[in-house]
Design a protein around this motif. Structure first.
Motif, short mmCIF file in Angstrom:
data_model
loop_
_atom_site.label_atom_id
_atom_site.label_comp_id
_atom_site.label_asym_id
_atom_site.label_seq_id
_atom_site.Cartn_x
_atom_site.Cartn_y
_atom_site.Cartn_z
N CYS A 6 0.81 -1.22 0.00
CA CYS A 6 0.00 0.00 0.00
C CYS A 6 0.85 1.28 0.00
CB CYS A 6 -0.94 0.01 1.20
SG CYS A 6 -0.05 0.21 2.77
N ASN A 7 2.18 1.13 -0.04
CA ASN A 7 3.11 2.26 -0.10
C ASN A 7 3.08 3.14 1.15
OD1 ASN A 7 4.22 1.61 -2.59
ND2 ASN A 7 2.51 2.57 -3.67
N ASN A 8 2.48 2.64 2.22
CA ASN A 8 2.51 3.38 3.48
C ASN A 8 3.95 3.38 4.01
OD1 ASN A 8 1.36 4.70 5.76
ND2 ASN A 8 1.51 2.78 6.89
N LEU A 9 4.39 4.54 4.50
CA LEU A 9 5.76 4.62 5.01
C LEU A 9 5.79 4.22 6.49
CD1 LEU A 9 8.42 5.34 3.69
CD2 LEU A 9 8.24 7.61 4.71
N ASN A 10 6.48 3.10 6.78
CA ASN A 10 6.58 2.60 8.15
C ASN A 10 7.98 2.84 8.71
OD1 ASN A 10 3.92 0.98 8.38
ND2 ASN A 10 4.79 0.33 6.44
N CYS A 17 3.26 -3.75 8.26
CA CYS A 17 2.78 -2.44 7.82
C CYS A 17 1.70 -1.95 8.77
CB CYS A 17 2.23 -2.55 6.41
SG CYS A 17 1.45 -1.03 5.85
N MET A 18 1.78 -0.67 9.16
CA MET A 18 0.82 -0.09 10.09
C MET A 18 -0.59 -0.04 9.47
SD MET A 18 2.55 0.57 12.80
CE MET A 18 1.75 1.84 13.78
N ARG A 19 -0.67 0.08 8.16
CA ARG A 19 -1.97 0.27 7.52
C ARG A 19 -2.60 -1.05 7.05
NH1 ARG A 19 -2.07 3.86 2.32
NH2 ARG A 19 -1.40 5.54 3.66
N GLN A 21 -1.02 -4.34 7.29
CA GLN A 21 -0.51 -5.54 7.98
C GLN A 21 0.35 -6.45 7.11
OE1 GLN A 21 -0.95 -5.83 11.40
NE2 GLN A 21 -1.79 -3.79 11.08
N THR A 22 0.80 -5.97 5.95
CA THR A 22 1.72 -6.78 5.16
C THR A 22 3.00 -7.00 5.96
OG1 THR A 22 0.90 -5.94 3.06
CG2 THR A 22 3.14 -6.82 3.05
N THR A 23 3.54 -8.23 5.90
CA THR A 23 4.78 -8.52 6.63
C THR A 23 5.96 -7.87 5.92
OG1 THR A 23 3.79 -10.63 7.20
CG2 THR A 23 6.12 -10.35 7.70
N LEU A 24 6.54 -6.86 6.54
CA LEU A 24 7.59 -6.07 5.87
C LEU A 24 8.94 -6.78 5.87
CD1 LEU A 24 6.66 -2.60 7.35
CD2 LEU A 24 6.23 -3.41 5.03
#
Ligand SMILES: [Zn+2]
Length: 102
Positions: A6-10, A17-19, A21-24
Motif C-alpha cells: 500500500c506504499n505506506n511509510l513505516n 505495515c501499520m496500515r 498488515q503486510t509482513t515487511l
C-alpha cells in the motif's frame, strides 16, 4: 520502510505495515539476496549450535545420571558427550538443509 502493498511509510524496524498488515521483514527477505544469505548463515550457526548443545547435554546427562550401568569413566563420558555434540551440530545443519529443500 515503505510497504510494497500500500506504499505506506513505516518505521525501519516495523515488522508489519501499520496500515495493511503486510509482513515487511518477510518482503525484505524475499527481495534481497544478501539478506537471505546472511539469514541463512545465521540459521546454520543457530541450528548447529542448538544441535551441538543438545547432543552434548543429553549424552552427558544420560550417561552420567540415567544409563549408569556402564563402564565409562567421567573422562570417557565427557569425550562421548563431545562426540555427540559434534554429531548434534551436523544433524542441526542437515535439519536446516532439509527444511530449505522442502
Ligand atoms: Zn501496507
Amino acid at each position: 520502510m515503505q510497504c510494497p502493498t500500500c506504499n505506506n511509510l513505516n518505521a525501519a524496524t516495523d515488522v508489519r505495515c501499520m496500515r495493511c498488515q503486510t509482513t515487511l521483514i518477510h518482503e525484505a527477505a524475499g527481495h534481497s539476496e544478501g539478506f537471505k544469505k546472511a539469514a541463512n548463515a545465521l540459521d546454520a550457526r543457530m541450528y548447529s549450535g542448538i544441535g551441538a548443545f543438545f547432543g552434548f547435554a543429553l549424552t552427558a546427562v544420560l550417561l552420567k545420571f540415567v544409563l549408569t550401568e556402564h563402564w565409562l569413566s567421567d573422562r570417557q563420558i565427557y569425550l562421548s558427550a563431545v562426540v555427540a555434540g559434534v554429531v548434534g551440530s551436523l544433524l542441526g545443519r542437515l535439519f536446516l538443509k532439509a527444511k530449505h529443500e522442502l
